[in-house]
Motif scaffolding. Structure first.
Motif, mmCIF file in Angstrom:
data_model
loop_
_atom_site.group_PDB
_atom_site.id
_atom_site.type_symbol
_atom_site.label_atom_id
_atom_site.label_comp_id
_atom_site.label_asym_id
_atom_site.label_seq_id
_atom_site.Cartn_x
_atom_site.Cartn_y
_atom_site.Cartn_z
ATOM 1 N N SER A 90 7.987 91.558 11.825
ATOM 2 C CA SER A 90 7.784 91.767 10.395
ATOM 3 C C SER A 90 6.337 91.503 9.990
ATOM 4 O O SER A 90 5.726 90.537 10.463
ATOM 5 C CB SER A 90 8.701 90.830 9.603
ATOM 6 N N PRO A 91 5.770 92.323 9.097
ATOM 7 C CA PRO A 91 4.412 92.070 8.611
ATOM 8 C C PRO A 91 4.331 90.789 7.786
ATOM 9 O O PRO A 91 3.244 90.264 7.545
ATOM 10 C CB PRO A 91 4.105 93.307 7.754
ATOM 11 N N TYR A 92 5.485 90.259 7.361
ATOM 12 C CA TYR A 92 5.505 89.013 6.599
ATOM 13 C C TYR A 92 5.520 87.786 7.515
ATOM 14 O O TYR A 92 5.435 86.651 7.047
ATOM 15 C CB TYR A 92 6.732 88.975 5.671
ATOM 16 N N ASN A 93 5.658 88.041 8.812
ATOM 17 C CA ASN A 93 5.616 86.967 9.801
ATOM 18 C C ASN A 93 4.203 86.872 10.345
ATOM 19 O O ASN A 93 3.643 87.874 10.805
ATOM 20 C CB ASN A 93 6.612 87.271 10.934
ATOM 21 N N LYS A 94 3.616 85.697 10.310
ATOM 22 C CA LYS A 94 2.229 85.539 10.742
ATOM 23 C C LYS A 94 2.027 85.914 12.207
ATOM 24 O O LYS A 94 0.908 86.223 12.639
ATOM 25 C CB LYS A 94 1.775 84.101 10.499
ATOM 26 N N LEU A 95 3.115 85.895 12.991
ATOM 27 C CA LEU A 95 3.018 86.293 14.393
ATOM 28 C C LEU A 95 2.627 87.759 14.556
ATOM 29 O O LEU A 95 2.202 88.174 15.623
ATOM 30 C CB LEU A 95 4.352 86.045 15.104
ATOM 31 N N SER A 96 2.784 88.535 13.507
ATOM 32 C CA SER A 96 2.435 89.954 13.600
ATOM 33 C C SER A 96 0.961 90.130 13.937
ATOM 34 O O SER A 96 0.575 91.074 14.630
ATOM 35 C CB SER A 96 2.764 90.668 12.283
ATOM 36 N N LYS A 97 0.114 89.212 13.476
ATOM 37 C CA LYS A 97 -1.318 89.272 13.792
ATOM 38 C C LYS A 97 -1.546 89.027 15.281
ATOM 39 O O LYS A 97 -2.394 89.655 15.907
ATOM 40 C CB LYS A 97 -2.085 88.232 12.961
ATOM 41 N N TRP A 98 -0.770 88.089 15.841
ATOM 42 C CA TRP A 98 -0.881 87.776 17.269
ATOM 43 C C TRP A 98 -0.443 88.966 18.108
ATOM 44 O O TRP A 98 -1.109 89.335 19.077
ATOM 45 C CB TRP A 98 -0.026 86.551 17.566
ATOM 46 N N VAL A 99 0.662 89.590 17.725
ATOM 47 C CA VAL A 99 1.143 90.765 18.451
ATOM 48 C C VAL A 99 0.122 91.895 18.356
ATOM 49 O O VAL A 99 -0.137 92.606 19.330
ATOM 50 C CB VAL A 99 2.509 91.227 17.901
ATOM 51 N N GLU A 100 -0.487 92.051 17.195
ATOM 52 C CA GLU A 100 -1.506 93.085 17.008
ATOM 53 C C GLU A 100 -2.702 92.856 17.923
ATOM 54 O O GLU A 100 -3.251 93.791 18.516
ATOM 55 C CB GLU A 100 -1.959 93.103 15.549
ATOM 56 N N GLN A 101 -3.091 91.584 18.085
ATOM 57 C CA GLN A 101 -4.207 91.254 18.976
ATOM 58 C C GLN A 101 -3.875 91.586 20.431
ATOM 59 O O GLN A 101 -4.697 92.127 21.163
ATOM 60 C CB GLN A 101 -4.541 89.770 18.838
#
Length: 228
Positions: A90-101
């Motif tokens: 979910s884009p509301y989960n901060k982990l989304s930034k980690w997955v994007e990296q």
């Protein structure tokens, strides 16, 4: 010497839970660290596989010494990176930034994209010799770092009468912290193996393993588990 375990551990009711031990995350570490870590994981797996084989042999002999729920369980629990283009994050989960990296760094280049793929990036060197499908060594996909939050794990543990969980995996502040706390809240006896857990940040790893997790779970060494 006192036992490192909070309560006595019966390996007959114990599961070895490998959380996120998969190529996409391992690649973030140096080859030297990967080898040392995987050697520890293979040692743990060999111990449990040997115990399972022995108990299954006893069961087959018909002497009644190894009932079905007296056989340990191995669970490979992984995140199915790249399935449906990681739409489960979910884009509301901060982990989304980690997955994007990770995605931009190319770690998903060889990740499975078939939702029915059974391996989810598990390293070939720890794949069971007889392949997947064995009821004593299973693989489960999950959609959150916490092993107990988004999978069928609980059903498998309850079916086998599991009370103790030997937890290893990647990373300390990710799946290990979430899974250890969640498992303890569900009244499982969680045992985190120091040599089977690591993090990108050694300082964070040490803080969690020495100051935070011991309040909820047992922190033990590889040798402690091999003596069970």
């Amino acid at each position: 010497m006192s036992s490192p375990f909070f309560i006595p551990v019966d390996i007959a009711h114990t599961a070895l839970l490998l959380s996120d031990v998969q190529t996409q995350i391992l690649k973030r570490f140096s080859p030297e660290i990967q080898k040392s870590y995987m050697d520890n994981i293979k040692t743990l797996l060999e111990h449990f596989r040997t115990e399972i084989s022995k108990r299954r042999s006893d069961e087959a002999s018909g002497d009644g010494s190894a009932p079905y729920d007296g056989v340990p369980l191995i669970v490979h629990h992984t995140l199915p990176f790249n399935i449906n283009s990681n739409a489960f994050v979910s884009p509301y989960n901060k982990l989304s930034k980690w997955v994007e990296q990770l995605e931009k760094a190319g770690f998903f280049a060889n990740a499975p994209s078939d939702p029915h793929h059974p391996h989810y990036g598990i390293p070939a060197e720890i794949t069971p010799a007889d392949g997947w499908g064995n009821k004593d060594e299973i693989v489960l996909g999950k959609l959150q770092p916490n092993c107990f939050g988004s999978s069928d794990l609980l059903a498998y543990l309850r079916a086998r009468g599991i009370k103790h969980i030997v937890l290893v995996g990647l990373t300390t502040m990710g799946s290990i912290l979430g899974s250890a706390r969640a498992g303890a809240d569900l009244d499982f006896h969680i045992c985190c193996v120091e040599e089977g857990i690591m993090d990108d940040d050694p300082e964070v790893h040490n803080f969690l393993m020495t100051r935070v997790l011991p309040k909820f779970v047992d922190i033990v060494g590889l040798r402690d588990v091999l003596q069970l």
